[in-house]
Design an enzyme around this catalytic site. Structure first.
Site, PDB file in Angstrom:
ATOM      1  N   PRO A   1      12.702  -0.040   0.120  1.00 47.98           N
ATOM      2  CA  PRO A   1      12.402  -0.255   1.544  1.00 47.98           C
ATOM      3  C   PRO A   1      11.545  -1.505   1.728  1.00 47.98           C
ATOM      4  CG  PRO A   1      11.865   2.002   0.871  1.00 47.98           C
ATOM      5  CD  PRO A   1      12.106   1.210  -0.378  1.00 47.98           C
TER       6      PRO A   1
ATOM      7  N   SER B   1      -3.347  -7.786   8.505  1.00 47.10           N
ATOM      8  CA  SER B   1      -1.958  -8.249   8.390  1.00 47.10           C
ATOM      9  C   SER B   1      -1.126  -7.909   9.620  1.00 47.10           C
ATOM     10  CB  SER B   1      -1.312  -7.558   7.190  1.00 47.10           C
ATOM     11  OG  SER B   1      -1.345  -6.145   7.399  1.00 47.10           O
TER      12      SER B   1
ATOM     13  N   THR C   1       8.535   5.260  -2.805  1.00 46.07           N
ATOM     14  CA  THR C   1       9.090   5.913  -3.995  1.00 46.07           C
ATOM     15  C   THR C   1       9.866   7.194  -3.672  1.00 46.07           C
ATOM     16  OG1 THR C   1       7.058   7.198  -4.347  1.00 46.07           O
ATOM     17  CG2 THR C   1       7.209   5.072  -5.471  1.00 46.07           C
TER      18      THR C   1
ATOM     19  N   TYR D   1     -14.684  -5.756   0.110  1.00 45.40           N
ATOM     20  CA  TYR D   1     -13.680  -6.748  -0.284  1.00 45.40           C
ATOM     21  C   TYR D   1     -14.333  -7.773  -1.187  1.00 45.40           C
ATOM     22  CZ  TYR D   1      -9.338  -6.552   2.407  1.00 45.40           C
ATOM     23  OH  TYR D   1      -8.096  -6.244   2.878  1.00 45.40           O
TER      24      TYR D   1
END
Length: 579
Positions: free
Chosen positions: A155, A225, A291, A499
């Site tokens: 995918p 994102s 998966t 981060y």
């Protein structure tokens, strides 16, 4: 609804981040500028960036390492097609392609090694075919055909993963089909009574928010994102958004999920807000990383758009005080929509990205000096750090909330540093990813990675991981001091998300990507040894799966494996992530 371009590569880079028209470059005068028209920084000169890059990395504009300008189709292996599958696929009328460009574009995410190879024109195993289902039923047909003909499905949502999740396993001998969900991008319904929306999983973050905003709503889920990543991708990786303090992470936003697996469709019978019906099957779907099947439709919570938004920033004398303040804000459960704490190096970096506003040129260092002297006397310029804040909601409540947070900050030596610095900090979130491509033009490689940990481990992890990166670079023969920095991006009752950003000048190294990967591997070992998690929200993919057993225990691994073996006994969803 709106039409999404199935040929994304026409507007996006094939070997770098984001839109083709948006990039950092050095102009003929040697000044940095950001091209295009899409961002607030677009079309602006950034006078401090060159000085920062040269002094931080010993980079030299004379030493250039340009990327391959166009994809050489002859470098792409011809597709291994399963003719029986192809024949039946044609009869369904679902669009597909085995064009080299389409296949390469969907063969990777944005790990350093993936982009570095593409820039050099090196193409490994890529999908043999791309299919574009238009709805849930198309996906059902594709999965049935893949099972019938033993074809491998991977995918593909927005392609922004940083975990090697989209890499085609080189040992896969079957035909690999990339199932691109981008045409499944409709909001099927909005339920104003229950404040939910039922949405196809291929929709991209910015389109979802734009369409909901037109009706006066939002999800509030804003990962860095969000311009490119998809709803299905968020579900599959257990994503987190910048404003989770108000709206929640993806697991808090999801009410209902529909997923197509080789065993059939999995979904709950009702849209109840919470159930006690055994272990929550949604938690097998969320984080399954492609998966087990394809997420096709999701019902999620929506909220009325906030009437008021306000940015802010606070300067602290040092990182320790900043962390203590974030801890106290979390303890009092009064965190704003977003609160992020940058270390000293990141503060300087943010300063280097200030665009030129007047015709009077001030050097990066002069600008920094002015910043301290005018506002923050007594703060050590090499130790201070900055928190950026975002408040939203009713105007009255925002102003009260703001006072509460600034009062707490003051107890930890924090001084208000203005809305502009806050707003710039959040705007940079979206352009920072473009900077890696500029670095790679001049022998500088880098990456960011994240983790989560309990509050009492935050300072140790930040210090130890940064030091380990510096030490490993030296040991591995990196000839220039690396940039090794961190920021705290999310706070929780019981811990935080951190981060790390690191980058170095690789001049003189014969295999820079290998060195980079060794350093990143050591950094992850350091994180785990210090009580940090394998990932807070990027996921595992193939990059971090060697640590999965250690992370969730052998019994935990056995549970995941037995679910995989039942749902997908022939490994049709064979991207080899997680397990």
């Amino acid at each position: 609804t709106f039409k999404s371009n199935p040929k994304k590569q026409e507007i996006m880079k094939w070997n770098g981040w984001g839109y083709s028209d948006s990039k950092f470059l050095y102009n003929k005068k040697g000044q940095a500028e950001f091209t295009g028209k899409r961002y607030r920084l677009s079309g602006m000169i950034i006078p401090g960036l060159r000085e920062w890059m040269e002094s931080t990395f010993s980079a030299n504009l004379q030493h250039k390492t340009p990327a391959a300008p166009i994809l050489n189709s002859s470098a792409v292996q011809p597709p291994t097609l399963n003719e029986a599958f192809l024949k039946e696929l044609k009869s369904t009328g679902i669009p597909f392609s085995h064009d080299a460009e389409d296949r390469v574009f969907r063969s990777h995410g944005h790990c350093l090694h993936e982009i570095f190879a593409l820039r050099e024109g090196k193409i490994g195993r890529v999908p043999d075919l791309v299919v574009w289902p238009n709805c849930h039923n198309d996906v059902v047909k594709i999965v049935e055909l893949a099972c019938k003909h033993n074809v491998c499905l991977i995918p593909y949502g927005g392609g922004t993963s940083v975990s090697s999740a989209l890499e085609c396993p080189p040992e896969e001998t079957r035909s690999i089909v990339s199932l691109d969900t981008s045409q499944m991008n409709r909001i099927l319904w909005i339920d104003e009574k229950n404040l939910t929306a039922h949405v196809e999983a291929g929709i991209v973050g910015q389109d979802l928010e734009r369409l909901l905003n037109e009706s006066g709503y939002c999800t509030g889920h804003e990962p860095d994102s969000m311009e490119f990543s998809s709803l299905g991708g968020w579900v599959a990786t257990r994503a987190s958004g910048m404003k989770k303090n108000i709206y929640g992470n993806i697991e808090d936003l999801v009410v209902h999920i529909k997923m197509v697996t080789p065993r059939g469709v999995i979904e709950k019978s009702c849209q109840g807000p919470r159930m006690s019906t055994g272990p929550d099957v949604h938690h097998f779907i969320m984080g399954s990383e492609g998966t087990l099947g394809v997420v096709t439709e999701v019902t999620m919570k929506i909220r009325p758009m906030p009437e008021y938004q306000k940015y802010g920033s606070v300067v602290f004398p040092n990182f320790e005080m900043g962390v203590a303040c974030l801890r106290e804000v979390a303890r009092q459960r009064c965190a704003p929509a977003s609160i992020r704490l940058m270390d000293n190096e990141q503060f300087k970096f943010g300063h280097a990205l200030k665009p030129q506003v007047s015709s009077i040129f001030t050097s990066f260092l002069d600008g920094l000096k002015k910043f301290y002297i005018t506002k923050f006397k007594g703060f050590d310029p090499n130790r201070l750090c900055v928190a950026t804040l975002l408040f939203e909601g009713d105007r009255e409540k925002v102003l009260q909330h703001e006072k509460q947070v600034y009062d707490i900050a003051a107890k930890f030596g924090g001084l208000a540093a203005g809305e502009d610095n806050g707003q710039r900090g959040y705007m940079l979130t979206f352009v920072i990813a473009y900077l890696r491509d500029l670095g790679m033009d001049y022998y500088v490689i880098g990456e960011s990675f994240e983790t989560s940990m309990p509050w009492d481990r935050v300072l140790d992890i930040c210090r130890n991981v940064k030091a380990r990166i510096v030490r490993e670079c030296k040991d591995k023969g990196v000839q220039f001091p690396p940039l090794s920095t961190c920021r705290v991006t999310q706070t929780y009752d019981a811990g935080a998300c951190v981060y790390f950003y690191f980058a170095f000048n690789y001049r003189g190294l014969s295999d820079p990507v290998h060195v980079y990967e060794q350093v990143e591997h050591a950094a992850r070992e350091e994180i785990l040894a210090n009580g940090g998690s394998l990932s807070h929200h990027h996921g595992v993919g193939k990059l971090r799966k060697e640590w999965m057993r250690e992370s969730i225990s052998s019994v935990g691994m056995g549970m995941l494996k037995s679910v995989k073996d039942y749902v997908d006994p022939n490994n049709i969803f064979g991207n080899r992530n997680l397990l």
